[in-house]
Design a protein around this motif. Structure first.
Motif, short mmCIF file in Angstrom:
data_model
loop_
_atom_site.label_atom_id
_atom_site.label_comp_id
_atom_site.label_asym_id
_atom_site.label_seq_id
_atom_site.Cartn_x
_atom_site.Cartn_y
_atom_site.Cartn_z
N SER A 31 0.81 -1.38 -0.03
CA SER A 31 -0.07 -0.01 0.01
C SER A 31 0.91 1.43 -0.04
O SER A 31 0.28 2.32 -0.29
N ASP A 32 2.13 1.29 0.46
CA ASP A 32 3.08 2.24 0.60
C ASP A 32 3.18 2.78 -0.86
O ASP A 32 3.33 4.07 -1.22
N TRP A 33 2.96 2.10 -1.92
CA TRP A 33 3.06 2.64 -3.55
C TRP A 33 1.83 3.45 -3.90
O TRP A 33 1.72 3.88 -5.04
N TYR A 34 0.62 3.25 -3.17
CA TYR A 34 -0.63 3.56 -3.64
C TYR A 34 -1.40 4.41 -2.63
O TYR A 34 -2.47 4.08 -2.49
N THR A 35 -0.78 5.31 -2.20
CA THR A 35 -1.35 6.18 -0.95
C THR A 35 -2.50 7.01 -1.42
O THR A 35 -3.29 7.19 -0.56
N MET A 36 -2.59 7.11 -2.73
CA MET A 36 -3.78 7.68 -3.20
C MET A 36 -5.13 7.09 -3.08
O MET A 36 -6.22 7.56 -3.05
N LEU A 37 -5.01 5.85 -2.83
CA LEU A 37 -6.11 4.83 -2.46
C LEU A 37 -6.49 5.13 -0.98
O LEU A 37 -7.68 4.35 -0.38
N TYR A 38 -5.64 5.52 -0.26
CA TYR A 38 -5.92 5.61 1.32
C TYR A 38 -6.40 6.90 1.78
O TYR A 38 -5.96 7.23 3.00
N ASN A 39 -6.88 7.85 1.13
CA ASN A 39 -7.24 9.25 1.40
C ASN A 39 -8.58 9.07 2.39
O ASN A 39 -9.63 8.50 1.75
N PRO A 40 -8.72 9.43 3.52
CA PRO A 40 -9.76 9.24 4.40
C PRO A 40 -10.78 10.19 4.24
O PRO A 40 -10.52 11.38 3.58
N SER A 41 -12.00 9.67 4.46
CA SER A 41 -13.40 10.73 4.50
C SER A 41 -13.91 10.59 5.74
O SER A 41 -14.90 9.82 5.97
N PRO A 42 -13.58 11.52 6.81
CA PRO A 42 -14.05 11.39 8.29
C PRO A 42 -15.62 11.47 8.30
O PRO A 42 -16.11 10.78 9.15
N ASP A 43 -16.19 12.29 7.37
CA ASP A 43 -17.44 12.46 7.42
C ASP A 43 -18.21 11.95 6.36
O ASP A 43 -19.58 12.07 6.28
N TYR A 44 -17.50 11.20 5.52
CA TYR A 44 -18.26 10.63 4.35
C TYR A 44 -18.58 11.60 3.17
O TYR A 44 -19.22 11.11 2.20
N ILE A 45 -18.14 12.88 3.58
CA ILE A 45 -18.49 13.88 2.56
C ILE A 45 -17.14 14.36 1.76
O ILE A 45 -16.74 14.60 0.68
N THR A 46 -16.38 15.05 3.10
CA THR A 46 -15.01 15.62 2.75
C THR A 46 -13.85 14.54 2.71
O THR A 46 -13.79 13.88 3.77
N THR A 47 -13.11 14.71 1.74
CA THR A 47 -12.02 13.91 1.66
C THR A 47 -10.69 14.58 2.04
O THR A 47 -10.42 15.72 1.56
N VAL A 48 -9.95 13.95 3.01
CA VAL A 48 -8.62 14.79 3.32
C VAL A 48 -7.57 14.15 2.50
O VAL A 48 -7.31 12.78 2.36
N HIS A 49 -7.11 14.67 1.44
CA HIS A 49 -5.88 14.34 0.54
C HIS A 49 -4.58 14.21 0.96
O HIS A 49 -3.88 15.22 1.45
N CYS A 50 -4.16 13.04 1.38
CA CYS A 50 -2.79 12.89 2.10
C CYS A 50 -1.98 12.06 1.15
O CYS A 50 -0.88 11.43 1.55
N THR A 51 -2.18 12.02 -0.24
CA THR A 51 -1.39 11.42 -1.21
C THR A 51 -0.16 12.15 -1.36
O THR A 51 0.26 13.08 -1.57
N HIS A 52 0.82 11.11 -1.00
CA HIS A 52 2.32 11.58 -1.23
C HIS A 52 3.43 10.15 -1.50
O HIS A 52 2.92 9.22 -1.42
#
Length: 311
Positions: free
Chosen positions: A126-147
Motif C-alpha cells: 500500500s506504500d506505493w498507492y497512497t492515493m487509494l487511502y485518503n480518509p473521508s471522516p464525515d463521508y463527504i469531505t476527503t482529506v487528501h494525503c497522497t504523497h
C-alpha cells in the motif's frame, strides 16, 4: 521529543508536519499530506526520509533501468535484420544513452551531486498507492494525503525515462542517418519510432503497477528469460552445441539471457546468505542445456515421420 496531545490524525498516510522545534518540544501543524521526501512515523508525524536504498531496492531500480535498454536492443535488431551490419554501433549508442541517463538521474536526486540517494523504507504494497487511502471522516469531505511514501523509488523511474528519451532524441537520429545506409528511408528510423511508443507504455506501467513490479520483478525476469531464450533458439533452429558456435551472435544472445537469469536469481535470494545463495547461480545454464539435450527429440518433422511410420 515530546508529542503534543491533539485530535486523532485519520488515514493510513496522513500526518502532521513539524513546524518548529524548541528544545525537546516539537510544534506540529494540522493533519494532512506530508511534504515530498517525508513520510509518517508510528505517531503520525511527518519525518524526513534519511535512509538509503537496500540491496533489493537497487535491484528493482536496476530492473526498471534495464527495461528501456533491452527494448532498444530488441527493436534495433528487429528492424536492422540482415540488411545492416552496423547495428552494433546503434546497440552501443543505446547502452551509452541509458547509462548516462542513469548517472544523471542519480546526480539530480537528493542529495544533489551525489550518486547516493536518501530514501524511505518500503514496508508494504500500500506504500506505493497512497492515493487509494485518503480518509473521508464525515463521508463527504476527503482529506487528501497522497504523497510518495516510498520516496524516491516511484518518481526516480519517471525522471530516468525522461532523460533516456531526451538523450535518444539528441543522439540517435544523427547516428542512424549517418550509418544506416543499407536501410531504406522508411526503415531507417523505425527503431526510434518504436521507442516513442514503448516509453509512454513503460511510464504508464510504472505509474499503475510500480508496487506490483517491485515485488514481482525477480519472477518476471526468470520467466521472460526462459521463454525468450526458448523462442530464440527455436526460431534460429539451434538444436546442438555446434549450432551455437556457428554464429557469434547466438553466443551473445545466450550469454545475455544467462546474465538476466542470474539477475533474477540474485533478486529473489537477495544474497543474504552467500554460502547458501551463491550455489544457486550454478542453475543459470540449466535451461539452455536442457533445451539443447532434448531439442532433437522434439523436432516436429521427426515426430510426424515417426507418427507416420507407426500407422
Amino acid at each position: 521529543a515530546a508529542v503534543d496531545i491533539q485530535p486523532a490524525c485519520l488515514g493510513l498516510y496522513c500526518g502532521r508536519t513539524v513546524l518548529s522545534v524548541n528544545g525537546s518540544v516539537e510544534t506540529y501543524g494540522d493533519c494532512g499530506v506530508c511534504p515530498r521526501g517525508q513520510r509518517t512515523d508510528d505517531n503520525k508525524i511527518c519525518r524526513e526520509c534519511m535512509g538509503s536504498p537496500d540491496r533489493y531496492d537497487w535491484l528493482y531500480l536496476g530492473f526498471m533501468a534495464m527495461l528501456p535498454l533491452v527494448l532498444h536492443w530488441f527493436f534495433i535488431e528487429w528492424y536492422s535484420g540482415k540488411k545492416s551490419s552496423r547495428a552494433l554501433l546503434q546497440h552501443v549508442t543505446a547502452l551509452f544513452e541509458c547509462s548516462v541517463a542513469a548517472v544523471v538521474t542519480l546526480l539530480v536526486s537528493d542529495p544533489v551531486g551525489s550518486v547516493h540517494i536518501r530514501s524511505c523504507k518500503v514496508k508494504k504494497l500500500s506504500d506505493w498507492y497512497t492515493m487509494l487511502y485518503n480518509p473521508s471522516p464525515d463521508y463527504i469531505t476527503t482529506v487528501h494525503c497522497t504523497h510518495e511514501a516510498v520516496y524516491p523509488l516511484y518518481t526516480i523511474v519517471f525522471i530516468y525515462y525522461a532523460f533516456c528519451l531526451v538523450l535518444m532524441m539528441l543522439l540517435r537520429p544523427l547516428l542512424v542517418k549517418k550509418i544506416a545506409c543499407g536501410l531504406g528511408k522508411s526503415d531507417r528510423f523505425k527503431s526510434i519510432y518504436a521507442a516513442l511508443y514503448f516509453f509512454p507504455i513503460l511510464t504508464v506501467l510504472q505509474a499503475v503497477g510500480g508496487g506490483l513490479l517491485y515485488y514481482a520483478f525477480p519472477y518476471i525476469i526468470l520467466v521472460l528469460s526462459l521463454v525468450t531464450l526458448a523462442v530464440y533458439m527455436s526460431a534460429s533452429e539451434v538444436e546442438s552445441f555446434k549450432d551455437l558456435l556457428v554464429r557469434k551472435k547466438r553466443l551473445v544472445v545466450l550469454f545475455s539471457h544467462w546474465l538476466l537469469h542470474a539477475y533474477g536469481i540474485i533478486s529473489i535470494s537477495k544474497l543474504d546468505k552467500l554460502e547458501q545463495d551463491l550455489p544457486l547461480l550454478a542453475l543459470v545454464p540449466a535451461p539452455a542445456l536442457f533445451y539443447l539435450l532434448t531439442a532433437k527429440y522434439t523436432e516436429p518433422s521427426r515426430i510426424l515421420s515417426e507418427g507416420g511410420n507407426g500407422h
